[in-house]
Scaffold this motif. Sequence first.
Motif, PDB file in Angstrom:
ATOM      1  N   ASP A  33       0.820  -1.211   0.000  1.00  0.00           N
ATOM      2  CA  ASP A  33       0.000   0.000   0.000  1.00  0.00           C
ATOM      3  C   ASP A  33       0.854   1.261   0.000  1.00  0.00           C
ATOM      4  N   SER A  34       1.998   1.217   0.669  1.00  0.00           N
ATOM      5  CA  SER A  34       2.873   2.390   0.752  1.00  0.00           C
ATOM      6  C   SER A  34       3.457   2.788  -0.600  1.00  0.00           C
ATOM      7  N   ARG A  88       1.610   2.149  -3.544  1.00  0.00           N
ATOM      8  CA  ARG A  88       0.478   2.071  -4.475  1.00  0.00           C
ATOM      9  C   ARG A  88       0.224   3.384  -5.227  1.00  0.00           C
ATOM     10  N   GLU A  95      -2.890  -8.716  -8.517  1.00  0.00           N
ATOM     11  CA  GLU A  95      -3.923  -7.921  -7.848  1.00  0.00           C
ATOM     12  C   GLU A  95      -4.973  -7.461  -8.844  1.00  0.00           C
TER      13      GLU A  95
END
Length: 77
Positions: free
Chosen positions: A50-51, A53, A74
């Motif tokens: 997520d960091s 993304r 994903e």
Amino acid sequence: QLMSGTAVFLTSDPASAPTALMHSLKHYKALHEQNVILSVVTAQQPVVPDSERVKMETVNELFMRVTLTFGYMEQPN
């Protein structure tokens, strides 16, 4: 002339002006107050943390470039 609101233009090449932006300018002869040039990239790894993304870059007071990166396993949502 500026129109109120935000416009989002998808592009596979964030370094050039998206075709939809050029058509919008030609048709409306105006820009929105805020314009986002959005690219969605598939990484060569299965999952992207997520960091890593979202990458946001201010181009000027009217434009921002946003890149969303997803791993090849994903599903973008």
